[in-house]
Structure formats: structure tokens, C-alpha cells
Design a protein around this motif. Structure first.
Motif, PDB file in Angstrom:
ATOM      1  N   ASP A  21      -6.858 -31.135  10.621  1.00 25.25           N
ATOM      2  CA  ASP A  21      -7.093 -32.020  11.761  1.00 25.25           C
ATOM      3  C   ASP A  21      -5.953 -31.837  12.756  1.00 25.25           C
ATOM      4  O   ASP A  21      -4.851 -32.349  12.564  1.00 25.25           O
ATOM      5  CB  ASP A  21      -7.179 -33.477  11.298  1.00 25.25           C
ATOM      6  CG  ASP A  21      -7.660 -34.404  12.416  1.00 25.25           C
ATOM      7  OD1 ASP A  21      -7.626 -33.976  13.593  1.00 25.25           O
ATOM      8  OD2 ASP A  21      -8.078 -35.530  12.117  1.00 25.25           O
ATOM      9  N   SER A  23      -6.541 -32.405  16.165  1.00 25.62           N
ATOM     10  CA  SER A  23      -7.106 -32.964  17.392  1.00 25.62           C
ATOM     11  C   SER A  23      -6.048 -33.696  18.199  1.00 25.62           C
ATOM     12  O   SER A  23      -4.975 -34.054  17.684  1.00 25.62           O
ATOM     13  CB  SER A  23      -8.249 -33.928  17.043  1.00 25.62           C
ATOM     14  OG  SER A  23      -7.783 -34.959  16.187  1.00 25.62           O
ATOM     15  N   ASN A  24      -6.341 -33.903  19.500  1.00 25.90           N
ATOM     16  CA  ASN A  24      -5.479 -34.653  20.407  1.00 25.90           C
ATOM     17  C   ASN A  24      -4.082 -34.035  20.504  1.00 25.90           C
ATOM     18  O   ASN A  24      -3.068 -34.710  20.325  1.00 25.90           O
ATOM     19  CB  ASN A  24      -5.383 -36.121  19.976  1.00 25.90           C
ATOM     20  CG  ASN A  24      -6.665 -36.874  20.153  1.00 25.90           C
ATOM     21  OD1 ASN A  24      -7.020 -37.299  21.255  1.00 25.90           O
ATOM     22  ND2 ASN A  24      -7.407 -37.026  19.065  1.00 25.90           N
ATOM     23  N   ASN A  43     -11.114 -30.148  12.512  1.00 29.00           N
ATOM     24  CA  ASN A  43     -11.173 -30.950  13.740  1.00 29.00           C
ATOM     25  C   ASN A  43     -10.132 -30.413  14.718  1.00 29.00           C
ATOM     26  O   ASN A  43      -8.929 -30.569  14.517  1.00 29.00           O
ATOM     27  CB  ASN A  43     -10.900 -32.427  13.428  1.00 29.00           C
ATOM     28  CG  ASN A  43     -11.167 -33.327  14.632  1.00 29.00           C
ATOM     29  OD1 ASN A  43     -11.398 -32.849  15.737  1.00 29.00           O
ATOM     30  ND2 ASN A  43     -11.138 -34.624  14.419  1.00 29.00           N
ATOM     31  N   LEU A  44     -10.610 -29.772  15.787  1.00 28.04           N
ATOM     32  CA  LEU A  44      -9.743 -29.247  16.852  1.00 28.04           C
ATOM     33  C   LEU A  44     -10.085 -29.885  18.189  1.00 28.04           C
ATOM     34  O   LEU A  44      -9.835 -29.306  19.245  1.00 28.04           O
ATOM     35  CB  LEU A  44      -9.900 -27.728  16.944  1.00 28.04           C
ATOM     36  CG  LEU A  44      -9.519 -26.923  15.697  1.00 28.04           C
ATOM     37  CD1 LEU A  44      -9.815 -25.451  15.912  1.00 28.04           C
ATOM     38  CD2 LEU A  44      -8.052 -27.113  15.349  1.00 28.04           C
ATOM     39  N   ALA A  45     -10.645 -31.090  18.157  1.00 28.55           N
ATOM     40  CA  ALA A  45     -11.114 -31.749  19.378  1.00 28.55           C
ATOM     41  C   ALA A  45      -9.945 -32.149  20.279  1.00 28.55           C
ATOM     42  O   ALA A  45      -8.811 -32.336  19.828  1.00 28.55           O
ATOM     43  CB  ALA A  45     -11.944 -32.981  19.017  1.00 28.55           C
ATOM     44  N   LYS A  46     -10.253 -32.261  21.569  1.00 32.34           N
ATOM     45  CA  LYS A  46      -9.330 -32.776  22.583  1.00 32.34           C
ATOM     46  C   LYS A  46      -8.044 -31.961  22.636  1.00 32.34           C
ATOM     47  O   LYS A  46      -6.938 -32.474  22.522  1.00 32.34           O
ATOM     48  CB  LYS A  46      -9.040 -34.261  22.330  1.00 32.34           C
ATOM     49  CG  LYS A  46     -10.276 -35.137  22.466  1.00 32.34           C
ATOM     50  CD  LYS A  46      -9.963 -36.604  22.288  1.00 32.34           C
ATOM     51  CE  LYS A  46     -11.221 -37.447  22.451  1.00 32.34           C
ATOM     52  NZ  LYS A  46     -10.979 -38.884  22.257  1.00 32.34           N
ATOM     53  N   ASN A  47      -8.214 -30.646  22.795  1.00 34.83           N
ATOM     54  CA  ASN A  47      -7.110 -29.743  23.095  1.00 34.83           C
ATOM     55  C   ASN A  47      -7.458 -28.991  24.369  1.00 34.83           C
ATOM     56  O   ASN A  47      -8.280 -29.461  25.166  1.00 34.83           O
ATOM     57  CB  ASN A  47      -6.882 -28.785  21.921  1.00 34.83           C
ATOM     58  CG  ASN A  47      -6.151 -29.448  20.764  1.00 34.83           C
ATOM     59  OD1 ASN A  47      -4.945 -29.686  20.826  1.00 34.83           O
ATOM     60  ND2 ASN A  47      -6.885 -29.762  19.684  1.00 34.83           N
ATOM     61  N   ASN A  67     -15.601 -30.162  14.389  1.00 38.63           N
ATOM     62  CA  ASN A  67     -15.507 -30.838  15.683  1.00 38.63           C
ATOM     63  C   ASN A  67     -14.631 -29.998  16.609  1.00 38.63           C
ATOM     64  O   ASN A  67     -13.422 -29.883  16.408  1.00 38.63           O
ATOM     65  CB  ASN A  67     -14.908 -32.240  15.518  1.00 38.63           C
ATOM     66  CG  ASN A  67     -15.029 -33.070  16.793  1.00 38.63           C
ATOM     67  OD1 ASN A  67     -15.278 -32.538  17.868  1.00 38.63           O
ATOM     68  ND2 ASN A  67     -14.847 -34.370  16.683  1.00 38.63           N
ATOM     69  N   SER A  69     -15.045 -30.458  20.121  1.00 39.44           N
ATOM     70  CA  SER A  69     -15.389 -31.090  21.398  1.00 39.44           C
ATOM     71  C   SER A  69     -14.163 -31.245  22.298  1.00 39.44           C
ATOM     72  O   SER A  69     -13.014 -31.164  21.848  1.00 39.44           O
ATOM     73  CB  SER A  69     -16.018 -32.468  21.145  1.00 39.44           C
ATOM     74  OG  SER A  69     -15.091 -33.325  20.508  1.00 39.44           O
ATOM     75  N   HIS A  70     -14.444 -31.489  23.596  1.00 36.00           N
ATOM     76  CA  HIS A  70     -13.413 -31.755  24.603  1.00 36.00           C
ATOM     77  C   HIS A  70     -12.361 -30.640  24.637  1.00 36.00           C
ATOM     78  O   HIS A  70     -11.159 -30.868  24.515  1.00 36.00           O
ATOM     79  CB  HIS A  70     -12.745 -33.109  24.348  1.00 36.00           C
ATOM     80  CG  HIS A  70     -13.659 -34.276  24.545  1.00 36.00           C
ATOM     81  ND1 HIS A  70     -14.466 -34.753  23.527  1.00 36.00           N
ATOM     82  CD2 HIS A  70     -13.903 -35.062  25.630  1.00 36.00           C
ATOM     83  CE1 HIS A  70     -15.168 -35.786  23.978  1.00 36.00           C
ATOM     84  NE2 HIS A  70     -14.856 -35.982  25.244  1.00 36.00           N
ATOM     85  N   ASN A  71     -12.837 -29.404  24.786  1.00 35.53           N
ATOM     86  CA  ASN A  71     -11.967 -28.258  24.992  1.00 35.53           C
ATOM     87  C   ASN A  71     -12.476 -27.482  26.205  1.00 35.53           C
ATOM     88  O   ASN A  71     -13.223 -28.032  27.024  1.00 35.53           O
ATOM     89  CB  ASN A  71     -11.933 -27.375  23.741  1.00 35.53           C
ATOM     90  CG  ASN A  71     -10.992 -27.929  22.677  1.00 35.53           C
ATOM     91  OD1 ASN A  71      -9.774 -27.884  22.823  1.00 35.53           O
ATOM     92  ND2 ASN A  71     -11.564 -28.441  21.589  1.00 35.53           N
TER      93      ASN A  71
END
Length: 534
Positions: A21, A23-24, A43-47, A67, A69-71
Motif C-alpha cells: 500500500d 497510496s497518497n 494499492n498505488l492510488a493517488k500518486n 487500486n 486510481s487517481h494517477n
């Protein structure tokens, strides 16, 4: 603790790692091609990750949660899901993914939640019709066709912002319209004592209310019809007058204005060289969006010349601005020399550093000179982390120059063969990273670009390394500007000797497979440290 940087390619050595994880954070660049093989949670979201989804995801057979998302992921998704039989949640929303959904996505037998909203995906969604989903969000894409009937059983379904032919209608309003008191039956518990209004006044008022809009519509229709008729007559008059005056010199104000505009567009306006931004041509003032659309004239005679607009997303520079930035293309600014000309380092007054390729006019045929803008237009649209982007160009005073981002750590060829100190820094992991980055660049040119882009000059001297030893492939798209065949010896043939595929030497035909052969030669060169003909 917040992470800032790239994901290391050493992750694949973490064999026992099952949960990751990250993320962020502030991770950037591409997702590594090699990931821990036993992951169940990723989870690699929001990078700020970019590039495409790596093929190694297809090998994570134990993965249950993914996950991304948001990349800033882009390109097509790819056939990655054929072996992911354990995946239950997939979230790739809020990226820039394009293309159709892969067929392998239909084999996700255990997936229950699938989120792909806010991308640029297109085509149909039929591959998802047999999945047992509890949540499906595909909103704000470019999907078309029909929404499968099977989607009606999905509890949480969001499909808005697409172009489906059977898009569900908006839900009806909750308020019920009032009923006519005359149609209401007398109910002992309802409000039956509504005031009685005579029928005749209501009818007269309705007639008065309806007459006004009808008169307005009639008057408006007459006015619109008159305008259309007047415009038609005026156009016919102008066309007849243009035909009558076609052989004579134009004397009307409109004709002279058009001539003045044409002359002004071709007039060269001096521009101060005090900044990088001021180096753009004066015509950019007419285009506030910053996207240049120069005009190209075909034919040799002014009366028969036809103009075709070629959209170019790169910045147009003046020769004087590039001369100042390169110190008049002096020897001290020289970075290297290729088949089409020399490359110089350009230092602009605002501190920006770029690389300028000054194309030798003798290396181009007349046809290529005329189509130079079209080539620039195609090259300027190439966008990939491992491809050197074209940022500008210049076609002033017979000069043809290309402006690229500056990659400051030299070429792979120079580091391998001319710098012992630098070559020692190329550890095994660094060499693997260079190989994978070069492979990504070639995959982008061959598989993502439509039509495919054949590099034609894939070699170690065209692989530039930045400060982190990440590779950037140069000269992409320049195969359209092949050296003039009338020249006795082609610098491209000499420079590419040892990299060219056998079929090219025999037939002269260069294809994507020829690029792959050259890639193999570069890999041997990278792994052994020896020259292709060593």
C-alpha cells in the motif's frame, strides 16, 4: 512518511511480500514492469504515476485487490486479466486510459467491484455483461453502443457521461402534478369544498393567454424567413460579382483587405531575444491558445497555389532566438551529430535549457522539405516518459530546426564505450531499468501509435540518459525525413552499421521487426559492454 520518487525495479526480489500500500504519496514515472509475484493486495492510488499498465500485472495470479486510481496512467489497458482469477476489486478510475476494454476483462470470474470512471475509454462494454458485479462505475468515458441487459441486475450501477444508445432516462420527479378539481371524486376525508369558478371566464382567459404566443411565433417565423431570403439573395449577388471580376484586378474593400492580411501573415516581424517566451513567431499573437497552425503553399505559381493547414502543437521559434541560445551554433555548444544534422545545447535567458537539432538542408529531398510541417505535426504528438519530446521548431529563412527537451547525462553509447567512470555506475539493476525503458518506448511507437511509428535508427547513441539513468529514446518519427538518396554516403547507414536487420540489407525494407532486431543488438551491447562490431 511520504514517499517522493520512482518505484525501484528491485521490487521483484521481494518474493514473500503479499501486501503493498503506497497510496497518497508523490511517486511518479511508470509502474515497474516487475512486481512482487505473490502480491494479494496492491494499492498505488493517488500518486502521479504515468505510462501504461505493466504486463507483469498479468502474472500476479494471487492478486485480490488492485487500486491504481487517481494517477496519470494513459494508453490502452492491454490484455492483462486472463490469469487473475482471484481478483475481486479493481479500481483504475481517474486516469487517462484510452481504447477499448480488453477481452480478458471478461474472464474476471470473482470480481465484484469494478471502477473505471473518468477515463477516455471507448467502444462497447459487452465484455462485462457476464460478470457477477455488485458495483460497476463506468461514468464519464467515451463508451457507445448498447448497455447490456445483464447490467440491470447490478445493485450499484453508474453509467452516466457516455454515449450509450439506450441510456437510462432521468428519474421522474417526486412531486405529483395537481389534479383538476372537476375530475376529483367527492371523498369524505378529502378537501371537497374547493371554490367553484365559472367555466366561461376560464375558457376566455385561456384563449387570451394562448393568442399572444401564437402571434409571437408567427411574427418570429416571418422575420427569420425574411433574413434567410435576404442572405440567400446577397450570397448569389456576391458570387455573381466574384465571377465577373475574377479576371480583373480586385477593387473592392473586402478584396484588398484579404490581400493585406495575406501579406501580413507572411511578413517577418522582428522579435526581441530577451526570453524564451518571446522567441515565438509573431503569428502566435493571433492564436491565444498557443497552438500553431502554420500554412503551407503547394505549387510554384501564385495563381494556382493551394493552402493546407497542418496543426502543430509545438512552439515556433525564430532563427535569431535559437542563434542567441546556442551562441551562434558554436562548437562549444555541440552535443552530437546524426544523419540529419548536428545537435546543439541551447541556453535561454530565462534559464531553460533545450537541445536544438539543426537539419542539414543537403540531407533532405525537395519532397521532404515541402512536407516538413507535416512531419513536425506528427512528432509533436508523441508523448511517452521514455521518448524525448519535441517542444519546438523553426522554418525561418530556409532553416529547418527541431527543438527537444534537453537530457543532460549523455548517450548510452558514450557511457558504455567512452567513459570508464560512468560505465561503472551502470549496475545490473540500472542496466535492466534502461533495457525496460527502451522496450517501453519501442512498444509505444509500435503498439500504441496509430499508424505504428517505425524508428529506423534504434541504437545506443539514440538512447539518452537523465540524471537518474532513466532512458529516453531520441529521433522518434524522423524516419519520414530519411537522408537524401542522392548523397554518396548516408551518415545513417554508417552510424547504424551493426544494428540493421539482415532483411534490410538485402531488400532495403525497414519494418517494426527491424526495430526489434536493433533492440536486440542494443541489449547485447548493454549487457556485455562491447560494441556491436567489437
Amino acid at each position: 512518511m511520504e514517499l517522493n520518487g520512482t518505484l525501484g525495479y528491485e521490487l521483484s526480489s521481494l518474493q514473500a511480500l503479499k501486501t503493498m500500500d503506497l497510496s497518497n504519496n508523490f511517486l511518479h514515472d511508470a509502474i515497474p514492469y516487475q512486481l512482487p509475484p505473490n502480491l494479494t493486495y496492491l494499492n498505488l492510488a493517488k500518486n502521479n504515476l504515468s505510462g501504461n499498465l505493466p504486463y507483469s500485472i498479468s502474472t500476479l495470479v494471487s492478486l485480490e485487490y488492485l487500486n491504481l486510481s487517481h494517477n496519470s496512467l494513459f494508453q490502452e489497458i492491454g490484455e492483462l486479466f486472463g490469469s487473475l482469477n482471484s481478483l475481486s476489486e479493481l479500481d483504475i478510475s481517474f486516469n487517462n486510459l484510452t481504447g477499448n476494454l480488453p477481452v480478458s476483462m471478461g474472464s474476471l470470474s470473482k470480481v465484484s467491484s469494478l471502477c473505471m470512471q473518468n477515463n477516455q475509454l471507448s467502444g462497447t462494454v459487452d465484455v462485462l455483461s457476464n460478470l457477477s458485479l455488485a458495483t460497476l462505475n463506468i461514468a464519464n468515458n467515451n463508451f457507445s453502443g448498447m448497455i447490456p441487459q445483464e447490467f440491470s441486475s447490478i445493485p450499484n450501477l453508474i453509467v452516466g457521461g457516455n454515449s450509450f444508445a439506450n441510456m437510462p432516462a432521468s428519474p421522474p420527479p417526486t412531486l405529483t402534478p395537481p389534479k383538476n378539481p372537476r375530475d376529483q371524486p367527492n371523498h369524505p376525508q378529502g378537501p371537497v369544498s374547493a371554490p367553484t369558478v365559472p367555466d366561461t371566464p376560464i375558457d376566455q382567459d385561456d384563449k387570451k393567454l394562448q393568442t399572444g404566443p401564437l402571434v409571437g411565433i408567427a411574427v418570429g417565423s416571418i422575420a427569420v424567413g425574411s433574413c434567410v431570403l435576404f442572405t440567400l439573395v446577397f450570397c448569389l449577388y456576391k458570387a455573381r460579382k466574384r465571377n465577373d471580376d475574377e479576371s480583373s484586378e480586385p477593387k473592392d474593400i473586402v478584396g484588398s483587405l484579404a490581400v493585406n492580411i495575406e501579406r501580413a501573415s507572411n511578413r517577418e516581424i522582428p522579435i526581441p531575444n530577451n526570453s524564451h517566451e518571446n522567441a515565438a513567431v509573431a503569428t502566435s499573437d493571433l492564436q491565444p491558445n498557443g497552438k500553431m497552425t502554420p500554412e503551407r503553399v503547394y505549387g510554384t505559381n501564385g495563381s494556382t497555389a493551394k493552402k493546407a493547414k497542418v496543426p502543430v502543437t509545438a512552439t515556433s521559434y525564430t532563427v535569431s532566438a535559437l542563434q542567441v541560445a546556442t551562441n551562434s551554433f558554436c562548437q562549444d555548444s555541440l552535443l552530437g551529430e546524426g544523419s540529419l544534422g548536428r545537435v546543439y545545447k541551447a541556453d535561454f535567458p530565462n534559464g531553460k535549457v533545450l537541445a536544438v537539432k539543426k537539419i542539414d538542408s543537403a540531407s533532405l529531398s525537395l519532397y521532404e522539405e515541402e512536407n516538413f510541417l507535416e512531419v513536425i505535426s506528427n512528432i509533436s504528438r508523441l508523448r511517452h516518459p521514455n521518448v524525448v519530446p519535441l517542444t519546438g521548431y523553426c522554418i525561418e529563412h530556409g532553416q529547418r530546426l527541431l527543438v527537444y527537451e534537453y537530457i543532460g547525462n549523455g548517450t548510452l553509447h558514450d557511457i558504455l564505450h567512452f567513459s570508464d567512470g560512468m560505465s561503472r555506475k551502470l549496475t545490473w539493476n540500472t542496466r535492466v531499468r534502461i533495457a525496460l525503458g527502451a522496450a517501453r518506448a519501442l512498444e509505444y511507437l509500435h503498439e500504441v501509435c496509430m499508424p505504428p511509428v517505425v524508428h529506423r535508427s534504434f541504437k545506443s547513441s539514440n538512447i539518452l540518459l537523465d540524471e537518474e539513468y532513466s532512458p529516453h529514446l531520441s529521433d522518434c518519427g524522423l524516419a519520414a525525413l530519411s537522408p537524401n538518396p542522392e548523397r554518396e554516403v548516408s551518415a545513417e547507414v554508417v552510424g547504424s552499421f551493426g544494428y540493421s536487420a539482415p532483411e534490410f540489407a538485402m531488400s532495403g525494407t525497414y519494418t517494426t521487426k527491424s526495430d526489434v532486431y536493433s533492440f536486440g543488438v542494443v541489449m547485447l551491447e548493454l549487457l556485455t559492454g562491447r560494441k556491436p562490431l567489437g
